[in-house]
Structures are given as structure tokens and as C-alpha cells.
Design a protein around this motif. Sequence first.
Motif, PDB file in Angstrom:
ATOM      1  N   ASN A 186       2.009   5.494  -6.458  1.00 15.57           N
ATOM      2  CA  ASN A 186       0.741   6.178  -6.244  1.00 15.57           C
ATOM      3  C   ASN A 186      -0.027   5.402  -5.181  1.00 15.57           C
ATOM      4  N   ARG A 187      -1.185   5.918  -4.782  1.00 20.12           N
ATOM      5  CA  ARG A 187      -1.928   5.297  -3.687  1.00 20.12           C
ATOM      6  C   ARG A 187      -3.421   5.311  -3.996  1.00 20.12           C
ATOM      7  N   VAL A 188      -4.095   4.231  -3.609  1.00 25.39           N
ATOM      8  CA  VAL A 188      -5.523   4.067  -3.861  1.00 25.39           C
ATOM      9  C   VAL A 188      -6.332   4.838  -2.817  1.00 25.39           C
ATOM     10  N   THR A 189      -7.438   5.484  -3.273  1.00 27.97           N
ATOM     11  CA  THR A 189      -8.310   6.220  -2.354  1.00 27.97           C
ATOM     12  C   THR A 189      -9.755   5.735  -2.400  1.00 27.97           C
ATOM     13  N   ALA A 190     -10.038   4.678  -3.191  1.00 27.97           N
ATOM     14  CA  ALA A 190     -11.424   4.242  -3.372  1.00 27.97           C
ATOM     15  C   ALA A 190     -11.490   2.722  -3.449  1.00 27.97           C
ATOM     16  N   ARG A 191     -12.722   2.210  -3.509  1.00 29.72           N
ATOM     17  CA  ARG A 191     -12.933   0.762  -3.592  1.00 29.72           C
ATOM     18  C   ARG A 191     -12.677   0.210  -4.976  1.00 29.72           C
ATOM     19  N   GLN A 192     -12.513   1.079  -5.954  1.00 25.31           N
ATOM     20  CA  GLN A 192     -12.090   0.634  -7.264  1.00 25.31           C
ATOM     21  C   GLN A 192     -11.320   1.756  -7.949  1.00 25.31           C
ATOM     22  N   VAL A 193     -10.437   1.362  -8.833  1.00 24.89           N
ATOM     23  CA  VAL A 193      -9.659   2.304  -9.623  1.00 24.89           C
ATOM     24  C   VAL A 193      -9.987   2.084 -11.086  1.00 24.89           C
ATOM     25  N   THR A 194     -10.185   3.173 -11.812  1.00 27.21           N
ATOM     26  CA  THR A 194     -10.405   3.122 -13.253  1.00 27.21           C
ATOM     27  C   THR A 194      -9.289   3.883 -13.955  1.00 27.21           C
ATOM     28  N   LEU A 195      -8.711   3.252 -14.964  1.00 26.69           N
ATOM     29  CA  LEU A 195      -7.673   3.873 -15.778  1.00 26.69           C
ATOM     30  C   LEU A 195      -8.102   3.882 -17.232  1.00 26.69           C
ATOM     31  N   ARG A 196      -7.729   4.932 -17.934  1.00 26.22           N
ATOM     32  CA  ARG A 196      -7.874   5.000 -19.387  1.00 26.22           C
ATOM     33  C   ARG A 196      -6.546   5.490 -19.936  1.00 26.22           C
ATOM     34  N   VAL A 197      -5.993   4.741 -20.880  1.00 28.31           N
ATOM     35  CA  VAL A 197      -4.705   5.116 -21.451  1.00 28.31           C
ATOM     36  C   VAL A 197      -4.875   5.365 -22.945  1.00 28.31           C
ATOM     37  N   SER A 198      -4.059   6.285 -23.475  1.00 27.08           N
ATOM     38  CA  SER A 198      -4.212   6.711 -24.859  1.00 27.08           C
ATOM     39  C   SER A 198      -3.640   5.717 -25.860  1.00 27.08           C
ATOM     40  N   GLY A 199      -2.858   4.766 -25.387  1.00 24.75           N
ATOM     41  CA  GLY A 199      -2.272   3.777 -26.283  1.00 24.75           C
ATOM     42  C   GLY A 199      -1.556   2.705 -25.499  1.00 24.75           C
ATOM     43  N   PRO A 200      -0.992   1.714 -26.199  1.00 31.70           N
ATOM     44  CA  PRO A 200      -0.285   0.628 -25.504  1.00 31.70           C
ATOM     45  C   PRO A 200       1.034   1.109 -24.921  1.00 31.70           C
ATOM     46  N   GLY A 201       1.489   0.425 -23.889  1.00 23.61           N
ATOM     47  CA  GLY A 201       2.798   0.721 -23.340  1.00 23.61           C
ATOM     48  C   GLY A 201       2.830   0.996 -21.857  1.00 23.61           C
ATOM     49  N   MET A 202       1.683   1.021 -21.189  1.00 26.56           N
ATOM     50  CA  MET A 202       1.670   1.282 -19.751  1.00 26.56           C
ATOM     51  C   MET A 202       1.663  -0.038 -18.977  1.00 26.56           C
ATOM     52  N   VAL A 203       2.577  -0.175 -18.035  1.00 29.47           N
ATOM     53  CA  VAL A 203       2.646  -1.357 -17.175  1.00 29.47           C
ATOM     54  C   VAL A 203       2.065  -1.000 -15.814  1.00 29.47           C
ATOM     55  N   VAL A 204       1.150  -1.832 -15.332  1.00 33.75           N
ATOM     56  CA  VAL A 204       0.546  -1.664 -14.013  1.00 33.75           C
ATOM     57  C   VAL A 204       1.238  -2.626 -13.050  1.00 33.75           C
ATOM     58  N   ILE A 205       1.601  -2.136 -11.858  1.00 35.79           N
ATOM     59  CA  ILE A 205       2.268  -2.963 -10.852  1.00 35.79           C
ATOM     60  C   ILE A 205       1.479  -2.851  -9.552  1.00 35.79           C
ATOM     61  N   LEU A 206       0.992  -3.999  -9.056  1.00 37.85           N
ATOM     62  CA  LEU A 206       0.112  -4.023  -7.894  1.00 37.85           C
ATOM     63  C   LEU A 206       0.596  -5.041  -6.864  1.00 37.85           C
ATOM     64  N   PRO A 207       0.193  -4.892  -5.605  1.00 38.88           N
ATOM     65  CA  PRO A 207       0.548  -5.889  -4.588  1.00 38.88           C
ATOM     66  C   PRO A 207      -0.129  -7.219  -4.864  1.00 38.88           C
ATOM     67  N   ARG A 208       0.474  -8.305  -4.407  1.00 39.38           N
ATOM     68  CA  ARG A 208      -0.013  -9.646  -4.718  1.00 39.38           C
ATOM     69  C   ARG A 208      -1.457  -9.869  -4.286  1.00 39.38           C
ATOM     70  N   ARG A 209      -1.914  -9.200  -3.236  1.00 34.73           N
ATOM     71  CA  ARG A 209      -3.282  -9.419  -2.770  1.00 34.73           C
ATOM     72  C   ARG A 209      -4.326  -8.942  -3.786  1.00 34.73           C
ATOM     73  N   ARG A 210      -3.926  -8.224  -4.803  1.00 37.36           N
ATOM     74  CA  ARG A 210      -4.854  -7.759  -5.845  1.00 37.36           C
ATOM     75  C   ARG A 210      -4.893  -8.718  -7.032  1.00 37.36           C
TER      76      ARG A 210
END
Length: 229
Positions: A186-210
Amino acid sequence: MNQPIVQSSGGVTLVGGGPVSARDLRLALARAPLAVAADSGADRLLAAGHMPDAVIGDFDSLSPGARAAIPAERLFPQAEQDTTDFDKALSRIAAPFVLALGFQGARIDHGLAVLNALVRHADRPCLVLGPKDFAFACPPELTIATRPGEPFSLFPLARLRAESQGLHWPLHGLRFAPDGMIGTSNRVTARQVTLRVSGPGMVVILPRRRLDAAIAALAPGAPRSARGG
């Protein structure tokens, strides 16, 4: 639940037995000065000139030389064989966040086991550093500083739903599953990203600069060490 062996008010650097560059070790220790080794990660730390504050694992790969060089009170052998050394160590660290390196080696099964441990111990914020990116288990709600155009990947290890703000492809209404819909590239379109997940189990993968932005998002009250690397 396992009793903590290592307790810290600041970040902890957790080192495994895989390749660890001097630059990455400096980067991690500048943010999380307490150095903990998972089994043969102690050999990596000693070779880099750092005495581990604690060594946790089954010690099946810790070298005799490292074991002899480290004071006995810093050695915490764990005899059970049902979990990996990464799991053994992470589950026994109580800290605002953990920076883990030396766990993304050449073996795919080791990498999958690390992701499994991340989501099972999501209450212990841990960021696993790879060569170009890093991964962590998403909390129920995450708001992180970003820059438009950056990659933002998600990989579910459970069936769940998610909502997002600030992503090119919104997540609302999607059913995620490891054998179904995933969210890589996926790709970022803003100065911040907000996520809400319904339960445990989601892994976030980001570039090292973050990395610093992720630490601030996951452990906002943690003491700030000097940034470097």
C-alpha cells in the motif's frame, strides 16, 4: 504468563544469532541501550565489543567461549523446547519497547516464527529490524507520522477487519486473512496514517526511515535516548 527476567523503563535491544551489522547495532543501542541476547546473540554482542546485560535461551547455540566470558548472574537458561529463543526472550522482557535484530536471516521458517511470536506477544511492543524495513504487531489503534509516497505494508496472521486513514487503498470493509486478503505494497497519502484493527494478528511493515516514528507511536511515554546511526 512468564515472569520478567529483564525489566526496564526504557527500550531494550534484543540481539539474535543472525547477521548483525555494526551500523544496525549502533542504531539500536542509541535508542534502546539495554542489551539482551537471545542465546547465540551473545556471541554477536561480544564480537562487537558489548557485554550483554542478560542472555536468555536454551543455550544450544551459545558458544562455550561466550558462556565463559559472561558473568553467571547474567545467564538465564530456559530448558523448554516448545518455543524459539526469540519467543523465550521477548516473553521475559518487560519494557516500553524492544528493538530486535539478528532475527531476519536466510531461513524462511525462522522469519515466520518471529512474526508468530510478535502477534502472540503483542502486549510487548517489539520492532524487528530487517535490512531495508522493520515489522511490528499492530495495536488496536495506531497513529504514526508518515510522508506521502512511502510504502506501507500490512500482513494478517489472523482473520480480522481494519480501517485506515491516510492510505492510497483504504482498508474499510475488507476482510483480512493469511489465506485471503492481505495488504502489502500500500502507499501513504498523508502526513500521518491511522489504523484500527478488530483484533490481534496484523503485522505492520514499514521502511527503516519510519523507525523513530514507530517507536514514538508504540511507546509514547518511553524515555528518549540519543538518536544516532
